[in-house]
Scaffold this active site. Structure first.
Site, short mmCIF file in Angstrom:
data_model
loop_
_atom_site.label_atom_id
_atom_site.label_comp_id
_atom_site.label_asym_id
_atom_site.label_seq_id
_atom_site.Cartn_x
_atom_site.Cartn_y
_atom_site.Cartn_z
CE1 TYR A 183 34.93 48.87 20.31
CE2 TYR A 183 32.72 47.69 20.27
CZ TYR A 183 33.68 48.60 19.85
OH TYR A 183 33.26 49.37 18.63
CG ASP A 212 35.88 40.72 21.35
OD1 ASP A 212 36.58 40.59 20.29
OD2 ASP A 212 35.32 41.82 21.39
CE LYS A 244 37.40 47.58 15.26
NZ LYS A 244 36.70 47.12 16.30
C1 LIG Z 1 35.68 47.00 16.99
C2 LIG Z 1 35.43 45.88 18.16
C3 LIG Z 1 34.36 45.22 18.45
C4 LIG Z 1 32.96 45.83 17.45
O1 LIG Z 1 33.30 45.59 16.15
P1 LIG Z 1 32.40 46.45 14.91
O2 LIG Z 1 32.89 45.76 13.80
O3 LIG Z 1 32.96 48.01 15.30
O4 LIG Z 1 30.95 46.40 15.23
C5 LIG Z 1 34.26 44.23 19.18
N1 LIG Z 1 35.07 43.89 20.09
C6 LIG Z 1 36.25 44.60 19.89
C7 LIG Z 1 37.57 44.09 20.93
C8 LIG Z 1 36.58 45.64 19.01
O5 LIG Z 1 37.84 46.10 18.93
#
Ligand SMILES: *Cc1c(COP(=O)(O)O)cnc(C)c1O
Length: 379
Positions: A98, A170, A195
């Site tokens: 990301y 993540d 998400k």
């Molecule tokens: C969106 C995203 C993030 C960051 O999260 P936010 O809520 O936008 O701060 C980190 N890792 C991945 C894979 C993402 O899609």
């Protein structure tokens, strides 16, 4: 308990004061004490909030973790993990991840004396080779955003343990419906709850889950000391989102599979990136550690130019052109100029993220309507 039951009941206890089945939004900054120090465990809302507590309990349940912590955003959660480190410590991170994590590492944390080594983590041997006596953290994303590369969590967890380093995964793309990294040996899970967990494109939030009590104490200390906590309304929205995570994910997976296969057969479409293709390099590992393959798909057109990609990106009607992912509605995105613009072009191209790459977050609409929309846009 099975996933569907777990996700609906996670963190949900009737409110002790009224019996309300839904956790109330405790919109308060402080709590009245009977005498100095004599309180119900709630003193000041940066440190404790009952709505956040219910969500943090839910975060633990959905990832088979002992503890959950909520943060104001996914990057705030990532930032909290970085604050476990000291100057001179080294981090091994995936070279395809990301863009916001990459920006946080290179533009903020490098200035504080943390050293990052970016490697292709899909080859476990690369991780072993990159380990030094100063390695304190391995940062993994699987599947990666946007190229859907798969890394072997269990194998890398063994390397991390031997090196006395933490492994943080993540897990935003897979969601706890498809993958539970702590069960595979990871120490910390990070989610952008913005998400799939929230799932309705109406909240920004991050989460950390862990099993180790000492690690939880350190991260809780960082959470309350640095203060990147989400408000109670946002906690309520994510709590509500989690209740339908399993039904949404089931549909994301079903639609994702249909669209990935359709794209692959399309004469104007070149490479399609989706973890569920049996001829993918990472398929065996994906099959081992995931319960399904999700609704995130990237692809390039055979005529791989920014112009042709831009035409498709601006011609869809059901797929909205926007950053983010994981909501019930479908989104289309141009990583090179949007989500991953903070990664230098040479670095991007080297890792396969070409200028014409298009990323889809397949929603839970009817798959045939989505295919018709893509069909008219690709032409
Ligand atoms: C969106 C995203 C993030 C960051 O999260 P936010 O809520 O936008 O701060 C980190 N890792 C991945 C894979 C993402 O899609």
């Amino acid at each position: 308990m099975k996933i569907a039951t777990k996700f609906i009941h996670a963190g949900a206890e009737p409110d002790p004061s009224t019996g309300a089945i839904m956790t109330p939004i405790y919109q308060t900054s402080t709590y009245v004490q009977e005498a100095p120090g004599k309180n119900k465990g709630y003193e000041y809302a940066r440190s404790q909030n009952p709505t956040r507590k219910a969500l943090e309990d839910a975060y633990a349940v959905i990832e088979n973790a002992k503890y959950g912590l909520a943060f104001g955003s996914g990057v705030a959660a990532t930032d909290a993990v970085m604050k476990l480190l000291n100057p001179g410590d080294e981090v091994i991170a995936a070279n395809d991840m990301y863009g916001g994590s990459y920006r946080l590492f290179t533009k903020v944390w490098e200035r504080y004396g943390i050293k990052f080594t970016y490697i292709d983590t899909t080859d476990t041997e690369n991780v072993q080779t990159a380990v030094t006596p100063n390695t304190k953290l391995i940062w993994l994303e699987t599947p990666t955003n946007p190229l859907m590369n798969i890394s072997d969590i269990a194998a890398i967890a063994v390397i991390a343990k031997a090196a006395n380093a933490l492994l943080c995964v993540d897990n935003t793309f897979a969601s706890p419906y498809l993958q539970n990294p702590l069960d595979q040996g990871a120490d910390i899970i990070m989610h952008s709850a913005t998400k799939y967990l929230g799932g309705h494109s109406d909240v920004i939030q991050g989460a950390l889950m862990m099993n180790d009590a000492e690690l939880r104490e350190k991260l809780y200390f960082i959470q309350k000391s640095c203060g990147a906590v989400p408000g109670p309304m946002d906690c309520f929205l994510v709590l509500r989102g989690i209740k339908t995570l399993h039904v949404r994910m089931k549909q994301h997976c079903e639609n994702g599979e249909k669209i990935a296969h359709w794209l692959r057969k399309h004469p104007k479409v070149g490479k399609v990136y989706w973890p569920g293709f049996e001829d993918n390099a990472g398929y065996a590992v994906a099959k081992k550690q995931m319960r399904g393959f999700g609704g995130m798909i990237s692809f390039v057109l055979k005529d791989d130019t920014v112009e042709t990609a831009t035409k498709v990106l601006s011609s869809t009607h059901l797929f909205s052109l926007a950053e983010s992912l994981g909501g019930v509605e479908s989104l289309i995105n141009h990583p090179a100029s949007m989500t991953h613009a903070s990664i230098p072009r040479e670095e991007r191209i080297k890792n396969g993220l070409v200028d014409g790459l298009i990323r889809l977050s397949v929603g839970i609409e009817d798959a045939d309507d989505l295919i018709e929309d893509l069909s008219q846009a690709i032409g």
